[in-house]
Design an enzyme around this catalytic site. Structure first.
Site, PDB file in Angstrom:
ATOM      1  N   THR A  55       4.366  35.603 -16.855  1.00  0.00           N
ATOM      2  CA  THR A  55       4.312  36.819 -17.667  1.00  0.00           C
ATOM      3  C   THR A  55       4.023  36.531 -19.131  1.00  0.00           C
ATOM      4  O   THR A  55       4.127  37.423 -19.964  1.00  0.00           O
ATOM      5  CB  THR A  55       5.633  37.618 -17.554  1.00  0.00           C
ATOM      6  N   LEU A  72       4.466  35.166 -22.973  1.00  0.00           N
ATOM      7  CA  LEU A  72       5.604  35.071 -23.886  1.00  0.00           C
ATOM      8  C   LEU A  72       6.272  36.434 -24.043  1.00  0.00           C
ATOM      9  O   LEU A  72       6.143  37.092 -25.058  1.00  0.00           O
ATOM     10  CB  LEU A  72       5.175  34.516 -25.252  1.00  0.00           C
ATOM     11  N   HIS A  73       6.978  36.859 -23.001  1.00  0.00           N
ATOM     12  CA  HIS A  73       7.801  38.056 -23.135  1.00  0.00           C
ATOM     13  C   HIS A  73       9.062  37.648 -23.900  1.00  0.00           C
ATOM     14  O   HIS A  73       9.096  36.575 -24.502  1.00  0.00           O
ATOM     15  CB  HIS A  73       8.096  38.675 -21.769  1.00  0.00           C
ATOM     16  N   ALA A  74      10.081  38.463 -23.882  1.00  0.00           N
ATOM     17  CA  ALA A  74      11.249  38.241 -24.737  1.00  0.00           C
ATOM     18  C   ALA A  74      11.896  36.866 -24.575  1.00  0.00           C
ATOM     19  O   ALA A  74      12.074  36.146 -25.553  1.00  0.00           O
ATOM     20  CB  ALA A  74      12.286  39.334 -24.508  1.00  0.00           C
TER      21      ALA A  74
END
Length: 116
Positions: A27, A29-31
């Site tokens: 996904t 660099l999500h949170a």
């Protein structure tokens, strides 16, 4: 080329080091990966910057707002550069973190990434 040499930054200019790495995390660099990246970046006393897919703009690699705001997805090429004390070490550590998919496999299963 030895495995160790493949981990070293590609370019050096004075006290500045930089390398390029591809984001392979599913996904991007999500949170959670953004926090992991910036937390590691903040552990080094040097300045750290990131450019996304060859863009001319360099982002503060220690800023969660800048890193998350860049919306870095899987397949994105990140250029990481650092200047100052421990710059080489920072570039190697951050590029390896990206290559290890931000250690998400280790947090959610076995160290080899297989389910528990």
């Amino acid at each position: 080329m030895s495995e160790l040499n493949s981990l070293l930054p590609r370019e050096r200019s004075g006290k500045s080091w930089q390398t390029e790495v591809e984001v392979t995390h599913g996904t991007g660099l999500h949170a959670r990966p953004s926090v992991t990246f910036t937390r590691l970046a903040k552990s080094f006393p040097c300045s750290i910057e990131v450019a996304v897919d060859g863009a001319g703009e360099w982002l503060n690699g220690k800023s969660i707002v800048k890193i998350m705001g860049a919306r870095i997805r899987r397949g994105t090429r990140l250029r990481i550069r650092a200047e100052g004390a421990r710059a080489e070490e920072a570039v190697v550590a951050l590029s390896e973190l990206v290559r290890r998919n931000f250690d998400d496999d280790r947090k959610h299963g076995r160290a080899d990434g297989r389910p528990v």
